[in-house]
Design a protein around this motif. Structure first.
Motif, PDB file in Angstrom:
ATOM      1  N   ALA A   9      45.439  19.228  37.162  1.00  0.00           N
ATOM      2  CA  ALA A   9      44.474  18.854  36.123  1.00  0.00           C
ATOM      3  C   ALA A   9      44.658  19.718  34.876  1.00  0.00           C
ATOM      4  O   ALA A   9      44.660  19.212  33.753  1.00  0.00           O
ATOM      5  CB  ALA A   9      43.050  18.995  36.658  1.00  0.00           C
ATOM      6  N   ARG A  10      44.836  21.029  35.068  1.00  0.00           N
ATOM      7  CA  ARG A  10      45.075  21.908  33.915  1.00  0.00           C
ATOM      8  C   ARG A  10      46.367  21.545  33.209  1.00  0.00           C
ATOM      9  O   ARG A  10      46.432  21.540  31.976  1.00  0.00           O
ATOM     10  CB  ARG A  10      45.098  23.373  34.355  1.00  0.00           C
ATOM     11  N   LEU A  11      47.407  21.225  33.976  1.00  0.00           N
ATOM     12  CA  LEU A  11      48.682  20.826  33.374  1.00  0.00           C
ATOM     13  C   LEU A  11      48.525  19.548  32.556  1.00  0.00           C
ATOM     14  O   LEU A  11      49.059  19.441  31.451  1.00  0.00           O
ATOM     15  CB  LEU A  11      49.750  20.634  34.459  1.00  0.00           C
ATOM     16  N   CYS A  12      47.761  18.603  33.052  1.00  0.00           N
ATOM     17  CA  CYS A  12      47.531  17.357  32.308  1.00  0.00           C
ATOM     18  C   CYS A  12      46.765  17.616  31.015  1.00  0.00           C
ATOM     19  O   CYS A  12      47.067  17.019  29.982  1.00  0.00           O
ATOM     20  CB  CYS A  12      46.773  16.347  33.173  1.00  0.00           C
ATOM     21  N   LEU A  13      45.780  18.516  31.062  1.00  0.00           N
ATOM     22  CA  LEU A  13      44.971  18.776  29.880  1.00  0.00           C
ATOM     23  C   LEU A  13      45.743  19.512  28.781  1.00  0.00           C
ATOM     24  O   LEU A  13      45.443  19.359  27.604  1.00  0.00           O
ATOM     25  CB  LEU A  13      43.710  19.561  30.252  1.00  0.00           C
ATOM     26  N   ILE A  14      46.750  20.305  29.160  1.00  0.00           N
ATOM     27  CA  ILE A  14      47.508  21.035  28.143  1.00  0.00           C
ATOM     28  C   ILE A  14      48.894  20.463  27.918  1.00  0.00           C
ATOM     29  O   ILE A  14      49.677  21.031  27.158  1.00  0.00           O
ATOM     30  CB  ILE A  14      47.626  22.527  28.500  1.00  0.00           C
TER      31      ILE A  14
ATOM     32  N   SER B 153      59.374  28.770   8.166  1.00  0.00           N
ATOM     33  CA  SER B 153      59.865  29.260   9.466  1.00  0.00           C
ATOM     34  C   SER B 153      58.776  30.040  10.185  1.00  0.00           C
ATOM     35  O   SER B 153      58.622  29.923  11.407  1.00  0.00           O
ATOM     36  CB  SER B 153      61.091  30.151   9.277  1.00  0.00           C
ATOM     37  N   SER B 154      57.998  30.825   9.447  1.00  0.00           N
ATOM     38  CA  SER B 154      56.902  31.590  10.048  1.00  0.00           C
ATOM     39  C   SER B 154      55.843  30.659  10.622  1.00  0.00           C
ATOM     40  O   SER B 154      55.317  30.899  11.714  1.00  0.00           O
ATOM     41  CB  SER B 154      56.257  32.512   9.014  1.00  0.00           C
ATOM     42  N   PHE B 155      55.543  29.577   9.888  1.00  0.00           N
ATOM     43  CA  PHE B 155      54.567  28.613  10.378  1.00  0.00           C
ATOM     44  C   PHE B 155      55.043  27.971  11.682  1.00  0.00           C
ATOM     45  O   PHE B 155      54.285  27.872  12.650  1.00  0.00           O
ATOM     46  CB  PHE B 155      54.301  27.528   9.339  1.00  0.00           C
ATOM     47  N   VAL B 156      56.292  27.528  11.717  1.00  0.00           N
ATOM     48  CA  VAL B 156      56.824  26.872  12.912  1.00  0.00           C
ATOM     49  C   VAL B 156      56.839  27.858  14.082  1.00  0.00           C
ATOM     50  O   VAL B 156      56.481  27.510  15.209  1.00  0.00           O
ATOM     51  CB  VAL B 156      58.224  26.275  12.651  1.00  0.00           C
ATOM     52  N   PHE B 157      57.211  29.109  13.809  1.00  0.00           N
ATOM     53  CA  PHE B 157      57.238  30.118  14.862  1.00  0.00           C
ATOM     54  C   PHE B 157      55.832  30.390  15.395  1.00  0.00           C
ATOM     55  O   PHE B 157      55.624  30.456  16.611  1.00  0.00           O
ATOM     56  CB  PHE B 157      57.873  31.417  14.351  1.00  0.00           C
ATOM     57  N   LEU B 158      54.858  30.524  14.501  1.00  0.00           N
ATOM     58  CA  LEU B 158      53.470  30.748  14.915  1.00  0.00           C
ATOM     59  C   LEU B 158      52.958  29.571  15.741  1.00  0.00           C
ATOM     60  O   LEU B 158      52.301  29.760  16.772  1.00  0.00           O
ATOM     61  CB  LEU B 158      52.585  30.950  13.685  1.00  0.00           C
ATOM     62  N   ASN B 159      53.274  28.378  15.316  1.00  0.00           N
ATOM     63  CA  ASN B 159      52.865  27.173  16.018  1.00  0.00           C
ATOM     64  C   ASN B 159      53.484  27.121  17.414  1.00  0.00           C
ATOM     65  O   ASN B 159      52.795  26.885  18.403  1.00  0.00           O
ATOM     66  CB  ASN B 159      53.295  25.955  15.192  1.00  0.00           C
ATOM     67  N   LEU B 160      54.775  27.364  17.496  1.00  0.00           N
ATOM     68  CA  LEU B 160      55.490  27.338  18.772  1.00  0.00           C
ATOM     69  C   LEU B 160      54.963  28.421  19.703  1.00  0.00           C
ATOM     70  O   LEU B 160      54.636  28.149  20.863  1.00  0.00           O
ATOM     71  CB  LEU B 160      56.988  27.532  18.511  1.00  0.00           C
ATOM     72  N   LEU B 161      54.853  29.644  19.193  1.00  0.00           N
ATOM     73  CA  LEU B 161      54.402  30.760  20.019  1.00  0.00           C
ATOM     74  C   LEU B 161      52.958  30.566  20.475  1.00  0.00           C
ATOM     75  O   LEU B 161      52.627  30.813  21.641  1.00  0.00           O
ATOM     76  CB  LEU B 161      54.536  32.069  19.234  1.00  0.00           C
ATOM     77  N   GLY B 162      52.096  30.100  19.579  1.00  0.00           N
ATOM     78  CA  GLY B 162      50.699  29.877  19.941  1.00  0.00           C
ATOM     79  C   GLY B 162      50.537  28.823  21.018  1.00  0.00           C
ATOM     80  O   GLY B 162      49.754  28.993  21.954  1.00  0.00           O
ATOM     81  N   GLN B 163      51.300  27.744  20.905  1.00  0.00           N
ATOM     82  CA  GLN B 163      51.168  26.663  21.894  1.00  0.00           C
ATOM     83  C   GLN B 163      51.723  27.070  23.252  1.00  0.00           C
ATOM     84  O   GLN B 163      51.067  26.874  24.284  1.00  0.00           O
ATOM     85  CB  GLN B 163      51.877  25.410  21.395  1.00  0.00           C
ATOM     86  N   LEU B 164      52.919  27.638  23.268  1.00  0.00           N
ATOM     87  CA  LEU B 164      53.519  27.993  24.554  1.00  0.00           C
ATOM     88  C   LEU B 164      52.780  29.139  25.229  1.00  0.00           C
ATOM     89  O   LEU B 164      52.584  29.124  26.445  1.00  0.00           O
ATOM     90  CB  LEU B 164      55.002  28.321  24.371  1.00  0.00           C
ATOM     91  N   THR B 165      52.337  30.127  24.460  1.00  0.00           N
ATOM     92  CA  THR B 165      51.573  31.234  25.042  1.00  0.00           C
ATOM     93  C   THR B 165      50.238  30.733  25.598  1.00  0.00           C
ATOM     94  O   THR B 165      49.852  31.111  26.716  1.00  0.00           O
ATOM     95  CB  THR B 165      51.319  32.330  23.985  1.00  0.00           C
ATOM     96  N   GLY B 166      49.563  29.887  24.838  1.00  0.00           N
ATOM     97  CA  GLY B 166      48.304  29.320  25.333  1.00  0.00           C
ATOM     98  C   GLY B 166      48.501  28.543  26.620  1.00  0.00           C
ATOM     99  O   GLY B 166      47.696  28.658  27.548  1.00  0.00           O
ATOM    100  N   CYS B 167      49.567  27.762  26.693  1.00  0.00           N
ATOM    101  CA  CYS B 167      49.840  26.979  27.904  1.00  0.00           C
ATOM    102  C   CYS B 167      50.109  27.877  29.106  1.00  0.00           C
ATOM    103  O   CYS B 167      49.587  27.633  30.196  1.00  0.00           O
ATOM    104  CB  CYS B 167      51.029  26.051  27.670  1.00  0.00           C
ATOM    105  N   VAL B 168      50.918  28.907  28.906  1.00  0.00           N
ATOM    106  CA  VAL B 168      51.227  29.823  30.007  1.00  0.00           C
ATOM    107  C   VAL B 168      49.960  30.529  30.490  1.00  0.00           C
ATOM    108  O   VAL B 168      49.731  30.660  31.701  1.00  0.00           O
ATOM    109  CB  VAL B 168      52.311  30.845  29.572  1.00  0.00           C
ATOM    110  N   LEU B 169      49.117  30.967  29.551  1.00  0.00           N
ATOM    111  CA  LEU B 169      47.881  31.648  29.950  1.00  0.00           C
ATOM    112  C   LEU B 169      46.930  30.715  30.690  1.00  0.00           C
ATOM    113  O   LEU B 169      46.301  31.115  31.672  1.00  0.00           O
ATOM    114  CB  LEU B 169      47.194  32.243  28.724  1.00  0.00           C
ATOM    115  N   VAL B 170      46.817  29.470  30.242  1.00  0.00           N
ATOM    116  CA  VAL B 170      45.933  28.514  30.930  1.00  0.00           C
ATOM    117  C   VAL B 170      46.462  28.215  32.321  1.00  0.00           C
ATOM    118  O   VAL B 170      45.702  28.206  33.300  1.00  0.00           O
ATOM    119  CB  VAL B 170      45.776  27.224  30.105  1.00  0.00           C
ATOM    120  N   LEU B 171      47.758  27.974  32.432  1.00  0.00           N
ATOM    121  CA  LEU B 171      48.317  27.640  33.745  1.00  0.00           C
ATOM    122  C   LEU B 171      48.269  28.808  34.721  1.00  0.00           C
ATOM    123  O   LEU B 171      48.119  28.612  35.924  1.00  0.00           O
ATOM    124  CB  LEU B 171      49.757  27.138  33.585  1.00  0.00           C
TER     125      LEU B 171
END
Length: 170
Positions: free
Chosen positions: A13-18, A51-69
């Motif tokens: 369920a958590r994987l589906c939500l993120i 490049s900073s925006f894309v990096f922040l976006n990528l890092l924020g999304q992947l880090t958030g996903c790892v922490l939630v999972l």
């Protein structure tokens, strides 16, 4: 079947939500230059800022996903992912596109459900069963999350303005 899968269902369920955040983060990794060039051409902000925006976006999304999972710092991860939604809404100018706005609100609903699930449950006689007099923030978060999640499916509906429209003949 339920006894065997009961321990895995919360993780699924958590994987589906993120999953949207996970897919978007992975896509940003593989389409780095296209994402950077789009931000640079849209905002005329330069190579480094794009490049900073894309990096922040990528890092924020992947880090958030790892922490939630991993169920670590879920509340902070959800707030970070809320920030990513707001950042993308502004950066990609999708505030005025109703379809994308409704999908972003649905993502927010999924995050509200994750936040509600991460909140500690108070002790009661019947664990997990709401009572008539009980109204906790968790229940309101679940209600709000479920209502917002429905918005994603509302974007799939197509209404025709005319009830008497004739199908086109070819």
């Amino acid at each position: 079947f339920l006894r065997v899968t009961k321990q895995y269902l919360p993780h699924v369920a958590r994987l589906c939500l993120i999953s949207t955040f996970l897919e978007d983060g992975i896509r940003m990794w593989f389409q780095w230059s296209e994402q950077r060039d789009y931000i640079d051409s849209t905002w005329n902000c330069g190579y480094l800022l794009a490049s900073s925006f894309v990096f922040l976006n990528l890092l924020g999304q992947l880090t958030g996903c790892v922490l939630v999972l991993s169920r670590n710092f879920v509340q902070y991860a959800c707030f970070g992912l809320f920030g990513i939604i707001a950042l993308q809404t502004i950066a990609y100018s999708i505030l005025w596109d109703l379809k994308f706005l409704m999908r972003n609100l649905a993502l927010g609903g999924g995050l509200l459900l994750l936040l509600a699930e991460s909140r500690s449950e108070g002790k009661s006689m019947f664990a997990g069963v709401p009572t008539m007099r009980e109204s906790s923030p968790k229940q309101y978060m679940q209600l709000g999350g479920r209502v917002l999640l429905v918005l994603m499916f509302m974007t799939l509906l197509h209404f025709d303005a005319s009830f008497f429209s004739q199908p086109s003949q070819q």
